[in-house]
Write an enzyme that holds these catalytic residues in place. Structure first.
Site, short mmCIF file in Angstrom:
data_model
loop_
_atom_site.label_atom_id
_atom_site.label_comp_id
_atom_site.label_asym_id
_atom_site.label_seq_id
_atom_site.Cartn_x
_atom_site.Cartn_y
_atom_site.Cartn_z
N GLY A 13 9.89 -23.65 -4.17
CA GLY A 13 8.66 -24.00 -3.49
C GLY A 13 8.86 -24.15 -1.99
N LYS A 37 15.40 -23.30 -0.17
CA LYS A 37 15.80 -21.99 -0.69
C LYS A 37 16.41 -21.10 0.40
CE LYS A 37 11.03 -20.27 -0.48
NZ LYS A 37 10.50 -21.53 0.11
N HIS A 80 15.26 -21.21 11.94
CA HIS A 80 16.04 -20.27 11.13
C HIS A 80 17.13 -19.61 11.97
CE1 HIS A 80 13.98 -19.71 7.13
NE2 HIS A 80 13.13 -20.50 7.75
N GLU A 129 13.46 -7.40 12.19
CA GLU A 129 12.13 -7.86 11.81
C GLU A 129 11.34 -6.67 11.29
OE1 GLU A 129 10.46 -9.84 15.16
OE2 GLU A 129 11.73 -11.62 14.90
#
Length: 400
Positions: A230, A235, A271, A283
């Site tokens: 979630g 994750k 990140h 990207e």
């Protein structure tokens, strides 16, 4: 070459004295670890730690035959009492080599932090590399080395050090890598074993005797892994952790950039800060060409945003367009992605979201996205050797 690990923990040991953390509370009995020290063929002691003589006796060995004691790092644990009969502990200057009467050759390996690593070669030619806590070899760029038979290092504290060794060829497919200097900043027990195995590494209890050069099955790193969970479950951190010991990684960000959205920019920045500086970033939502071609490991984050882009392209949000060919076009695009995952030769770790366990979306488009993501996750997972569900930062292995 016989190697006995008298201890496998951080300088303060595990559990740490007077530490109330959960890892220290669980590090009892066989999970307790004293400060790392290695006894090589009963003749060479690498790092002198408290209770070394007792630790040797517990493992069925003695320090009587030790001819050389070498230190790798400034000792910051409890005071050390030198057992009677042991030679004075010393350190070999960086780059220099010492030959022992036992026939072992010891070369000091320069580090990128305070301390000294040691390359030990036996009379029969087996090669061992032992690195201090918090250290990684310096000066490996551009050179190719012969692979060691065994590397004993601070893998949890310096995963980038293992990545450097792999990039230089010093750690090959058959090199056995043992994690030591284990501290309370990483889980213990089965979770530690799982994390290390994902990097092709293992840990052993204190007192374990290993034979350098003997065949031992190296943990097999899964080629394709799906990490699901979630929002804010951890994750992405789990996925990044799985590839931090790889010498080269291409991070594939499917979210792109969003002009005028500072919150999204902040997410992207966090990140980027977590990722090793050696990783490259692409990207793009064009995943199939990347999976088809050869290259370094891929970290795809994430399939949910890839699906959003795919649904945009086929007009899936409009009910009429969806019914008039949009559904078939999307299924064709997802099938192409799944086929590419099945055939890829690259190491792949992909992140996705679990969106089907909460409130039913109020709109038809929302329910459509939920259903299609569920189908995509199931199909993608079917092609992966390992599937992991992350809940509250805890990884549950569903397959593998």
């Amino acid at each position: 070459m016989e190697l006995t690990l008298l201890g496998t923990g951080a300088p303060l040991g595990l559990p740490r004295p007077d530490c109330p953390c959960a890892v220290c509370a669980r590090s009892r009995g066989p999970r307790a670890r004293s400060a790392t020290a290695l006894l090589v063929d009963g003749a060479l002691l690498l790092d002198l730690t408290p209770g070394a003589a007792l630790a040797a006796a517990r493992s069925g060995h003695s320090l009587v035959g030790v001819r050389q004691v070498l230190l790798t790092h400034p000792h910051d644990g409890p005071a050390v009492e030198v057992p009677a009969g042991l030679p004075t502990a010393g350190r070999v200057p960086d780059g220099q080599e010492l030959t022992l009467i036992s026939g072992h050759r010891v070369r000091a390996v320069p580090m990128d932090s305070p301390g000294t690593g040691y390359e030990v070669t036996s009379a029969d030619g087996e090669r061992l590399l032992y690195l201090p806590p918090g250290g990684a070899p310096a000066g490996l760029a551009g050179g190719r080395l012969d692979p060691y038979d065994m590397v004993v290092a601070d893998v949890t504290g310096r995963p980038d050090g293992l990545a450097r060794l792999r990039a230089a060829g010093a750690v090959g497919p058959e090199t056995e890598v043992i994690a030591v200097h284990l501290d309370h900043d990483v889980p213990t027990g089965a979770e530690l074993d799982r994390r290390l195995a994902a990097a092709g590494v293992r840990a052993v209890p204190d007192g374990t005797t290993l034979y350098v050069g003997d065949y031992h099955e190296v943990p097999e790193v899964p080629r394709r892994t799906l990490v699901t969970g979630g929002a804010r479950s951890g994750k992405s951190v789990e996925a990044e952790r799985r590839l931090e010991t790889f010498p080269e990684v291409l991070y594939v960000a499917t979210g792109g950039t969003r002009e005028g959205d500072p919150e999204w920019a902040e997410r992207v920045g966090l990140h980027r800060e977590r990722r090793p500086g050696s990783w490259r970033t692409a990207e793009t939502c064009e995943l199939v060409p990347l999976l088809v071609e050869d290259g370094p490991a891929l970290l795809i984050d994430c399939l949910s945003l890839w699906l959003t882009d795919a649904m945009d392209r086929v007009g899936a949000w409009d009910d009429a367009t969806w019914a008039d060919g949009g559904q078939a076009a999307l299924r064709e695009r997802t099938a192409e992605l799944v086929a590419a995952v099945r055939a890829t030769r690259r190491t792949v770790v992909a992140v996705t979201n679990e969106v089907g366990s909460g409130v039913v979306p109020a709109t038809a488009a929302g329910r459509r996205f939920r259903d299609e993501l569920g189908r995509l996750n199931a199909s993608f997972a079917e092609e992966c050797e390992e599937v992991v569900l992350v809940v509250a930062g805890q990884a549950l292995v569903l397959r593998g």
